[in-house]
Scaffold this active site. Structure first.
Site, short mmCIF file in Angstrom:
data_model
loop_
_atom_site.label_atom_id
_atom_site.label_comp_id
_atom_site.label_asym_id
_atom_site.label_seq_id
_atom_site.Cartn_x
_atom_site.Cartn_y
_atom_site.Cartn_z
N ASN A 151 0.81 -1.23 0.00
CA ASN A 151 0.00 0.00 0.00
C ASN A 151 0.84 1.27 0.00
OD1 ASN A 151 1.01 -0.22 2.59
ND2 ASN A 151 -0.95 0.08 3.62
N HIS A 259 3.56 5.76 11.78
CA HIS A 259 2.38 5.13 12.37
C HIS A 259 2.61 3.66 12.74
CE1 HIS A 259 1.15 5.21 7.85
NE2 HIS A 259 1.69 4.02 8.08
N PRO A 291 -4.12 9.38 5.05
CA PRO A 291 -4.38 9.18 3.61
C PRO A 291 -5.58 8.29 3.36
CG PRO A 291 -2.70 7.66 4.34
CD PRO A 291 -3.06 8.49 5.55
N MET A 294 -5.90 5.15 -3.42
CA MET A 294 -5.40 5.89 -4.58
C MET A 294 -6.52 6.54 -5.40
SD MET A 294 -4.11 2.92 -7.17
CE MET A 294 -5.08 1.48 -7.59
N HIS A 315 -4.53 5.89 10.89
CA HIS A 315 -3.36 6.08 10.01
C HIS A 315 -3.76 6.09 8.54
CE1 HIS A 315 -3.59 1.91 8.84
NE2 HIS A 315 -2.39 1.87 8.32
#
Length: 389
Positions: A151, A259, A291, A294, A315
């Site tokens: 990831n 994280h 985040p 994508m 996270h």
């Protein structure tokens, strides 16, 4: 906080409504640990991990648990704001920049072709005091400045309100973190069995007064520093790639957070070791990065310092389905269409890449909503172009 459940010995405080059975089983294991302190905190992106949920926060008294940190020690995020707007970048600009980035940042299992400057590695550590890393030092010189797989990603993003362009990276300590994690987890398992300790599977521990624990803590901290140095070098080369296409680009100071780590901290008037596995520190006023996937938004946030979460937050979005399950269940055409409609430049091309598709992840907007008492969103960022590991 969404709910509190009573565990075997301690309560668990959850910032999400629904928890998969495998994750709940791991949460209950954490609540039974004799050295766990106060309560277990579970972030809104939580899902089952190895021994402990990813998205879990465990505070302990007197021991450290390698699997409560995870195998990608120091994995985290960095982000940097530019002086340009999204409209300043044409499609050709972005594809050219991404091509240049791919030429200078090795992806996946790739390492550097030649050793990098030793000065790029973390300073102030005595490698000879680190049993694992002293044998990995040469490897570090080829692993620094590389993205990794899974990831991990590089994204060019835009502020959804101001159109300011940002760059974001998700990466960790590469293979050295894995080596350190696996070594000390095996050491912990061995000694727990020797001590006839009541060990929860996957959660072997080391008492902090032992040399083994001191060695792990030292090597873990090196891996955290290495992961930061790794992101810093990648960011430097990404910025150079952008300036090669857009020479007028300037960059603000970089935001960096980890994280996956453990640290001595004071909570509820006690000195404890806080393990954050897929969780971000969120002290009051502290700037963090959460985040999405994508094909979804990411957030720059400000911590609220909530003591109930041990001053932590999520996270990321967190997985909705496992990697194999995602490749089996998701539609390649639908996932590509989802990103194409947003104008995102991406590299999703085959069914076996669907493990990182947007549909494999939880709704990031819901994750952020569930932790409104942990962080305050400052900037909402939408992806423009994505490179996945």
């Amino acid at each position: 906080m969404e709910k509190v459940i009573m565990g075997t010995r301690l309560p668990a405080k959850l910032w999400l409504d629904e928890v998969e059975d495998s994750c709940m089983s791991q949460i209950m294991d954490l609540t039974s640990l004799p050295f766990a302190f106060k309560h277990i905190a579970i972030m809104p992106d939580a899902h089952a991990g190895k021994g402990m949920p990813i998205g879990g926060v465990l505070a302990t008294k007197g021991v450290i648990v390698p699997n409560a940190v995870g195998v990608d020690i120091g994995c985290g995020m960095c982000a940097i704001k530019t002086n340009l707007k999204a409209e300043d970048f044409s499609y050709t600009d972005l594809t050219s920049i991404m091509s240049k980035i791919r030429a200078v940042v090795p992806l996946g299992f790739d390492h550097q072709n030649k050793k990098q400057d030793q000065k790029l590695l973390p300073q102030g550590f005595d490698i000879e005091e680190m049993p694992v890393l002293k044998n990995q030092y040469e490897a570090c010189l080829k692993q620094i400045g590389t993205l990794g797989g899974g990831n991990h990603f590089i994204e060019i993003q835009k502020d959804t309100e101001t159109s300011d362009v940002w760059v974001m990276i998700h990466s960790g300590s590469r293979n050295i973190g894995l080596k350190v994690a696996n070594h000390y987890n095996k050491v912990a398992q061995y000694w727990n069995e020797k001590w006839y300790s009541a060990m929860v599977p996957g959660l072997a521990y080391l008492p902090m007064e032992t040399q083994m624990a001191k060695d792990y803590f030292r090597e873990m901290n090196y891996c955290v520093a290495f992961a930061f140095a790794n992101r810093q070098l990648m960011m430097n080369r990404i910025c150079e790639s952008i300036q090669a296409v857009k020479p007028e680009t300037d960059f603000e100071p970089m935001i960096n957070i980890a994280h996956n780590y453990a640290a001595w901290e004071k909570h509820f008037d006690q000195d404890v070791i806080v393990h954050r596995k897929g969780a971000t520190r969120a002290y009051e006023g502290e700037i963090g990065i959460i985040p999405g996937s994508m094909g979804t938004k990411s957030y720059i946030v400000e911590g609220l310092g909530n003591p109930e979460s041990f001053k932590s937050c999520s996270h990321g979005a967190g997985r909705l389905m496992g990697r194999k399950d995602a490749c089996r269940r998701l539609s390649l055409d639908e996932e590509k269409e989802r990103m194409d409609q947003q104008g995102i430049i991406h590299g999703l091309r085959s069914q076996n890449e669907l493990d990182e598709a947007p549909g494999a992840y939880k709704d990031i907007a819901q994750v952020i909503a569930n932790e409104r008492d942990l962080v305050k969103p400052l900037v909402e960022l939408a992806p423009m172009a994505v490179i996945k590991g």
